[in-house]
Design an enzyme around this catalytic site. Structure first.
Site, PDB file in Angstrom:
ATOM      1  N   ASP A  64      37.637  34.779  42.505  1.00 32.56           N
ATOM      2  CA  ASP A  64      38.906  34.461  41.867  1.00 32.56           C
ATOM      3  C   ASP A  64      39.895  34.139  42.983  1.00 32.56           C
ATOM      4  O   ASP A  64      39.651  34.444  44.152  1.00 32.56           O
ATOM      5  CB  ASP A  64      39.371  35.666  41.042  1.00 32.56           C
ATOM      6  CG  ASP A  64      40.726  35.443  40.378  1.00 32.56           C
ATOM      7  OD1 ASP A  64      40.961  34.317  39.877  1.00 32.56           O
ATOM      8  OD2 ASP A  64      41.537  36.374  40.367  1.00 32.56           O
ATOM      9  N   GLY A  65      41.018  33.534  42.631  1.00 34.53           N
ATOM     10  CA  GLY A  65      42.020  33.186  43.629  1.00 34.53           C
ATOM     11  C   GLY A  65      43.075  34.255  43.822  1.00 34.53           C
ATOM     12  O   GLY A  65      43.031  35.041  44.771  1.00 34.53           O
TER      13      GLY A  65
END
Length: 139
Positions: free
Chosen positions: A2-3
């Site tokens: 995920d970012g």
């Protein structure tokens, strides 16, 4: 990966949670050229990138950014990776779609996210690790 709150800091997530989607999009658009701060898994991504970049690398590792971001907020994430001089093999901007169903089709070996809901969605299809960092994990 995920970012926000995994590869990157949680600055943008804090704006989203406090002020909503429109404020988040404006915040990211205004700061598109400003790299995001590093999150807790940036060093792991850097190490994997180094392994991938070795001239005679015998280890074949593919990396991917799988994030709920979409246009226009995708630009800041891409520019941040470029600023860090780190390449990922894939970057998927899901625009809020469920990550579990996407990961089922994508078939990664593992996935890291800071939000329990995304982990619960993903773990039915892939080994998923919770990253207890950022505003999503404050109780």
């Amino acid at each position: 990966f995920d970012g926000d709150a995994v590869l990157f800091g949680d600055e943008a997530e804090r704006v989203f949670r406090s002020d909503g989607l429109a404020a988040f999009q404006a915040h990211e658009h205004e700061r598109a050229a400003t790299p995001l701060a590093a999150g807790p898994f940036k060093p792991l991504l850097e190490a994997l990138h180094r392994l991938q970049s070795e001239k005679n690398a015998s280890v074949k590792i593919r990396t991917a950014l799988v994030t709920a971001r979409s246009a226009p907020a995708h630009e800041r994430a891409v520019r941040t990776l470029m600023e860090w001089n780190i390449a990922v093999d894939e970057a998927m901007f899901l625009g809020g779609l469920a990550k579990g169903e996407f990961l089922k089709s994508f078939e990664p070996d593992f996935y890291f996210d800071d939000q329990r809901g995304h982990i619960d969605s993903a773990r039915a299809y892939v080994a998923a690790g919770h990253v207890p960092f950022g505003v999503a994990n404050i109780r």
